[in-house]
Design a protein around this motif. Structure first.
Motif, mmCIF file in Angstrom:
data_model
loop_
_atom_site.group_PDB
_atom_site.id
_atom_site.type_symbol
_atom_site.label_atom_id
_atom_site.label_comp_id
_atom_site.label_asym_id
_atom_site.label_seq_id
_atom_site.Cartn_x
_atom_site.Cartn_y
_atom_site.Cartn_z
ATOM 1 N N LYS A 147 3.759 5.709 2.602
ATOM 2 C CA LYS A 147 3.926 7.164 2.735
ATOM 3 C C LYS A 147 3.728 7.565 4.200
ATOM 4 O O LYS A 147 4.466 8.406 4.727
ATOM 5 N N ASN A 148 2.775 6.947 4.824
ATOM 6 C CA ASN A 148 2.511 7.194 6.234
ATOM 7 C C ASN A 148 3.738 6.837 7.082
ATOM 8 O O ASN A 148 4.182 7.615 7.927
ATOM 9 N N SER B 89 0.839 -1.199 0.000
ATOM 10 C CA SER B 89 0.000 0.000 0.000
ATOM 11 C C SER B 89 0.871 1.246 0.000
ATOM 12 O O SER B 89 1.611 1.496 0.953
ATOM 13 N N GLU C 50 -0.051 4.186 0.346
ATOM 14 C CA GLU C 50 -0.518 5.087 1.397
ATOM 15 C C GLU C 50 0.127 4.719 2.737
ATOM 16 O O GLU C 50 0.653 5.568 3.458
#
Lengths: 413, 413
Positions: free
Chosen positions: A372-373, A367, A369
């Motif tokens: 990036k988190n 993922s 996302e």
């Protein structure tokens, strides 16, 4: 031995909150402003009540600065030091015979001021390369040094050795050897350089352990390989890098030999102090916003793992990707591929944090996302499995930001 | 041999203004948009009227991309190529068996479309690592390729191979061998990377010389060592780097062997084309504002000089100083010192342009104003004298700017 892991698992040491190079028995330290820098402290010292078994490791740069030659001579004479005098703001590097004479003068002046033998004094400099020391200012400064007393001015010392570091760096741990409490304290500076040419890593470690000089030397060498030598900010090795350890013996433990079953306890404490200082230096690299830790496992030798992990953490493309918080695993894989170590691409796996991005040489769906988190953190861990052996190593570095360019593109004067 | 210097002194070649990979007899080229990139051309090809003796050099990165394997197989089969098909926007690297099958499919499709044997076709890709090729778009694009004809679409080809280069790169020279005019043309792309992972250097050289395949191979290898392998933008070696040379033989010179007294004339022409392309790549490095040329003389071996010059031109500290137009010679000296080559610091001299900054290991007084003025140029020359031998080498790179960080910190998608 991988003391790093051992320490985490066994925790043979205790961290001393607020501890410093003055915590081990016998040591005082201080710092003052002598005029090399405009305002900030630029002269620091460590003093020991007794001659301490000492050892040091030095830069591998062929252009070794003058103070390193003088320090090697001091330690070489009898394996002991009782004082260290350090200036920042001028590296006394590439300064020829005049520079060497100035380094000797610093040593002599500090010895006179404190009542030490010259050969028990180490000299350390960090700052601009290629300019002669303002020796009068330095000697005037040394005249003000007061070493005797129980006042702990480690914070002044930690400040005096900085160039453009953004914070002071220290660590202190205690270990128990045969019912005696042994303290190990440290201070360091990293390679910030608002005034270019100041890239120098310095480490100062004090301890009150009673240890043979040869055993101390062996301990520092083995620990340096896994700590100070495993960090990189920009791949440039300074002419002034140096780490010094002084052991006062005032903990009054039975003399520690390298074949003593408790020797490893001291090494683990020394490793923890060195590791902590090294990571603080990496975290404070020029312009850094993140600390990057790269662990490589599954190589045939520890050296292979060290080479691969340092190649990854030194890659400008990996560093800019981390700065941009981009899970750009292709750059990590590419760095593994050009590290110079023979390996089988089909066996490589890579994780960023706990997110697997490559498995056995192929992209592993993840993922973006979530990645990036994770990359928004200030400490980023990259793990690589090479899959051909059982050795491992960890390297530390920092991201490459606009500020790195700003700091290093600024004019010297 | 240092053909670089020889060429400058003897000028055995003439530059062909406006020349390209289509200038040598027998070659056509072109490029189109097939849909990998959003708008720009992303599919290019070179076609030769006859099977051409060919050779190539490949990345040393252990993660060699699929197209490199297919190209090695093609050249390995009979030492000849008649066509090259190139896509940009996707590197087909770290793509496993599916990627390899896609590379074979590109080769087969281009061979069918142009009536060539599969083993006479090379496949080249550059772009994002770790994503499968959009093979349908590619095959549809290949269906539109028209190779036969005398239309020179070298400019389309030069565009189609770019990723984020800011300009197309080409060169063409002519030499005379035994009264026959021989033409050598070239195109290249560098390591710009607005979409990260696109770091790839590609070079394509065509010539109509009639030359033995073994002699061509030897020529390319020796020339690459002094040209393409002597540039660095950020020290990261791509998984897709490749330079291919095709020799049609249509100049109808007597077959050239490597022991022919005129062989060196061809090598010098090839060197000039390679050198020109390599310097264009360095000049167009990500975010670059200046081309840096570092010449190191007076080493025991050419390899020593290469290592030292590449270390200097690869130093982040030297690169940022040049960006800041700061004559920061201490960083140059420090890079020499950690290059890993044994030398005597007291024999080193360094000049920036014609301004001497270090003589025999010591700072040499110079005008900072004059230096700053010189460093405002777009081409910066650094000369180093090591003083222990008679060998030399030159390396090329670029400065390290804010834009390097901006380009490489930007998110992939």
């Amino acid at each position: 031995m991988n003391a790093n892991l051992t320490v985490k698992e066994m925790k043979t040491w205790v961290r001393v909150v607020g501890g410093s190079v003055c915590s081990p028995k016998g040591f005082t330290a201080g710092g003052l402003h002598c005029g090399i820098k405009r305002k900030r402290r630029d002269l620091g010292w460590i003093y020991c009540n007794v001659p301490a078994n000492s050892t040091a490791v030095y830069t591998t740069n062929l252009f070794q600065a003058a103070p390193l030659k003088v320090t090697q001579e001091s330690i070489g004479s009898n394996g002991k030091l009782q004082g260290i005098i350090v200036n920042s703001g001028n590296a006394n590097s590439i300064t020829g015979d005049e520079g060497l004479q100035n380094a000797y003068m610093m040593r002599k002046s500090f010895a006179n001021q404190t009542g030490l033998e010259e050969e028990d004094v180490a000299v350390v400099s960090t700052g601009v390369i290629g300019e002669q020391l303002p020796i009068k200012k330095l000697l005037n400064g040394i005249d003000q040094v007061i070493c005797i007393g129980d006042n702990n001015n480690a914070a002044e010392f930690e400040e005096a050795i900085l160039t453009t570091d953004t914070f002071t760096k220290n660590e202190c741990v205690q270990i128990k050897i045969k019912d005696k409490v042994i303290t190990i304290g440290g201070a360091a500076k990293g390679s910030g350089m608002i005034h270019p040419n100041m890239a120098t890593m310095l480490g100062f470690i004090t301890t009150d352990v009673h240890i043979e000089q040869k055993a101390l030397e062996k301990a520092l060498k083995s620990v340096t390989t896994q700590t100070f030598n495993m960090i990189t900010v920009d791949g440039d090795t300074s002419t002034n890098d140096m780490v010094i350890v002084m052991a006062s013996g005032l903990a009054h433990n039975e003399l520690l030999h390298e074949d003593d079953p408790d020797y490893h306890l001291f090494v683990e404490g020394l490793q923890e102090v060195s590791l902590s200082l090294a990571k603080q230096i990496a975290r404070d690299g020029e312009g850094a916003t993140k600390l990057i830790e790269v662990t490589v496992e599954g190589t045939l030798t520890e050296q292979d793992a060290q080479r691969i992990s340092k190649t990854i953490v030194g890659s400008s493309l990996v560093k800019t990707a981390i700065f941009g918080e981009d899970a750009n695993w292709g750059r990590i894989v590419s760095a593994i591929g050009y590290s110079g170590i023979a390996l089988d691409p089909d066996l490589i796996s890579v994780s960023i944090g706990s997110i697997k991005v490559v498995e056995k040489g192929l992209p592993y769906g993840f993922s973006e996302e979530e990645a990036k988190n994770y990359l928004s953190n200030e400490e980023i861990q990259i793990s690589v499995q090479i899959g051909v052996g059982n050795e491992k190593a960890t390297a530390w570095g920092c991201d490459l930001s606009y500020d790195y360019v700003r700091i290093n593109a600024s004019y010297r004067t």
